[in-house]
Design a protein around this motif. Structure first.
Motif, PDB file in Angstrom:
ATOM      1  N   GLN A 113       0.809  -1.219   0.000  1.00 59.73           N
ATOM      2  CA  GLN A 113       0.000   0.000   0.000  1.00 59.73           C
ATOM      3  C   GLN A 113       0.848   1.278   0.000  1.00 59.73           C
ATOM      4  N   ARG A 114       2.182   1.124   0.052  1.00 59.73           N
ATOM      5  CA  ARG A 114       3.040   2.312   0.048  1.00 59.73           C
ATOM      6  C   ARG A 114       3.109   2.913  -1.348  1.00 59.73           C
ATOM      7  N   MET A 115       3.139   4.212  -1.398  1.00 56.46           N
ATOM      8  CA  MET A 115       3.315   4.921  -2.658  1.00 56.46           C
ATOM      9  C   MET A 115       4.784   5.338  -2.789  1.00 56.46           C
ATOM     10  N   ILE A 116       5.228   5.428  -4.010  1.00 63.59           N
ATOM     11  CA  ILE A 116       6.593   5.873  -4.301  1.00 63.59           C
ATOM     12  C   ILE A 116       6.517   7.338  -4.711  1.00 63.59           C
ATOM     13  N   SER A 117       7.202   8.185  -3.961  1.00 61.63           N
ATOM     14  CA  SER A 117       7.182   9.622  -4.219  1.00 61.63           C
ATOM     15  C   SER A 117       8.395  10.027  -5.048  1.00 61.63           C
ATOM     16  N   ILE A 118       8.138  10.676  -6.163  1.00 63.46           N
ATOM     17  CA  ILE A 118       9.214  11.177  -7.023  1.00 63.46           C
ATOM     18  C   ILE A 118       9.150  12.700  -6.993  1.00 63.46           C
ATOM     19  N   SER A 119      10.241  13.306  -6.614  1.00 59.31           N
ATOM     20  CA  SER A 119      10.258  14.759  -6.439  1.00 59.31           C
ATOM     21  C   SER A 119      11.609  15.340  -6.838  1.00 59.31           C
ATOM     22  N   LEU A 153     -11.275 -10.170  12.311  1.00 62.44           N
ATOM     23  CA  LEU A 153     -12.148  -8.993  12.463  1.00 62.44           C
ATOM     24  C   LEU A 153     -11.380  -7.820  13.075  1.00 62.44           C
ATOM     25  N   MET A 154     -10.482  -8.120  14.007  1.00 62.45           N
ATOM     26  CA  MET A 154      -9.675  -7.069  14.618  1.00 62.45           C
ATOM     27  C   MET A 154      -8.782  -6.401  13.565  1.00 62.45           C
ATOM     28  N   LEU A 155      -8.161  -7.220  12.706  1.00 63.46           N
ATOM     29  CA  LEU A 155      -7.314  -6.672  11.648  1.00 63.46           C
ATOM     30  C   LEU A 155      -8.126  -5.799  10.700  1.00 63.46           C
ATOM     31  N   GLU A 156      -9.315  -6.266  10.340  1.00 61.34           N
ATOM     32  CA  GLU A 156     -10.165  -5.497   9.437  1.00 61.34           C
ATOM     33  C   GLU A 156     -10.594  -4.178  10.078  1.00 61.34           C
ATOM     34  N   ALA A 157     -11.000  -4.231  11.343  1.00 59.92           N
ATOM     35  CA  ALA A 157     -11.461  -3.019  12.025  1.00 59.92           C
ATOM     36  C   ALA A 157     -10.349  -1.978  12.141  1.00 59.92           C
ATOM     37  N   ALA A 158      -9.120  -2.453  12.286  1.00 59.00           N
ATOM     38  CA  ALA A 158      -7.976  -1.545  12.422  1.00 59.00           C
ATOM     39  C   ALA A 158      -7.403  -1.133  11.069  1.00 59.00           C
ATOM     40  N   GLY A 159      -7.950  -1.661   9.984  1.00 59.88           N
ATOM     41  CA  GLY A 159      -7.420  -1.362   8.663  1.00 59.88           C
ATOM     42  C   GLY A 159      -6.045  -1.932   8.432  1.00 59.88           C
ATOM     43  N   GLN A 160      -5.747  -3.051   9.097  1.00 59.37           N
ATOM     44  CA  GLN A 160      -4.401  -3.619   9.037  1.00 59.37           C
ATOM     45  C   GLN A 160      -4.302  -4.899   8.204  1.00 59.37           C
ATOM     46  N   SER A 161      -5.369  -5.295   7.533  1.00 58.67           N
ATOM     47  CA  SER A 161      -5.276  -6.499   6.704  1.00 58.67           C
ATOM     48  C   SER A 161      -4.328  -6.234   5.541  1.00 58.67           C
TER      49      SER A 161
END
Length: 297
Positions: free
Chosen positions: A11-17, A216-224
């Motif tokens: 889910q990480r984005m690569i930043s080019i600057s 369910l805990m992972l899903e609720a925390a947005g950590q899946s």
């Protein structure tokens, strides 16, 4: 400019600057952004510095997709100014054949790719998918095993091995494959869901509720790790089925109702709801649930 990392479900984005030292927003948020990355001259995929760690000058890191030798992201424009490698084009041709339903033609392309480059990870995986669709399960498992051996950080191959074993009723081997997937990525909720189903089908319902609560805990925390669509619906459906098998009818009904609320609608959830309602003496509601189950079937 932002690029998506090609690492499995990264889910990480690569930043080019052009800013010296990188964009300060990205630099101060390394959990979501990478300012260092590598790119593959063969398939043109980019990888953040967590998905592919840089090697020494004597040994370049390899692409997790095609096995090509990665170069520093500073060469992105030069790489993108060239065509992808012929082997990558051949793999893409095979993928198009597979998407069109022509599995023999797809397999022929993938066979050529892995013969020319034995460490082409994606081609081994694609080959496994084609073989599975052709009903050649033993060969498919071998192809998925090869993909996993080449990239043990990508659990998708083990997920598919588990699915093959589960489809043939070999739940012990299916569970072993799902456990290998989860060892590679402990937050892989999709593998947890399939593991729960295998546990239910093999008579081990008592092991499902704790796993469901963790998922369910992972899903609720947005950590899946995989962000499976409708994951909470599938988790609660499995949890409800397990509680029903264990005779915990009120708790089962609550979980099943939550699964139905979260979606998608499945006949199993309504059949299980009907059983729970019957056991609780709510005959009219049970009959209505059975009618819905039949309509969905």
């Amino acid at each position: 400019m932002l690029l998506s990392c090609a690492g499995w479900r990264c889910q990480r984005m690569i930043s080019i600057s052009d800013i010296p030292g990188g964009n300060p927003v990205a630099r101060n948020d390394p959990e979501h952004y990478s300012i260092k990355f590598q790119i593959c001259p063969d398939c043109h995929k980019s990888f953040c510095d967590r998905c592919v760690a840089p090697k020494t000058m004597l040994r370049a890191a390899k692409c997790r997709e095609c096995g090509g030798k990665l170069v520093d992201g500073s060469q992105r424009q030069k790489v993108n100014g060239t065509a992808v490698a012929p082997l990558v084009q051949l793999h893409d041709e095979g993928y198009r054949h597979g998407a069109a339903g022509n599995m023999p033609a797809a397999l022929g392309c993938f066979d050529q790719v892995v013969a020319a480059r034995p460490d082409y990870v994606a081609a081994h995986f694609s080959r496994g998918m084609a073989l599975r669709n052709l009903g050649r399960h033993d060969e498919a498992i071998a192809a998925f095993e090869r993909a996993f051996a080449l990239d043990p950080r990508n659990p998708q191959s083990m997920f598919d091995v588990g699915s093959i074993y589960a489809a043939t009723g070999d739940y012990d081997r299916a569970l072993a494959a799902y456990d290998r997937a989860l060892a590679a990525e402990p937050r892989y909720v999709g593998a947890m869901v399939n593991k729960m189903v295998a546990l239910l089908n093999s008579g081990r319902a008592q092991l499902v509720p704790p796993l469901a609560e963790h998922a369910l805990m992972l899903e609720a925390a947005g950590q899946s790790a995989d962000h499976t669509p409708n994951a909470t619906g599938y988790i609660n459906g499995a949890k409800g089925a397990a509680l029903l098998a264990l005779g915990h009818n009120p708790q089962a009904l609550a979980a099943i109702d939550q699964a139905i609320n979260d979606g998608p609608d499945t006949p199993d959830n309504y059949r299980n709801r009907a059983t729970a309602l019957e056991r609780l003496g709510r005959a009219e509601e049970a009959a209505a649930a059975r009618r819905i189950a039949e309509q969905l079937r």
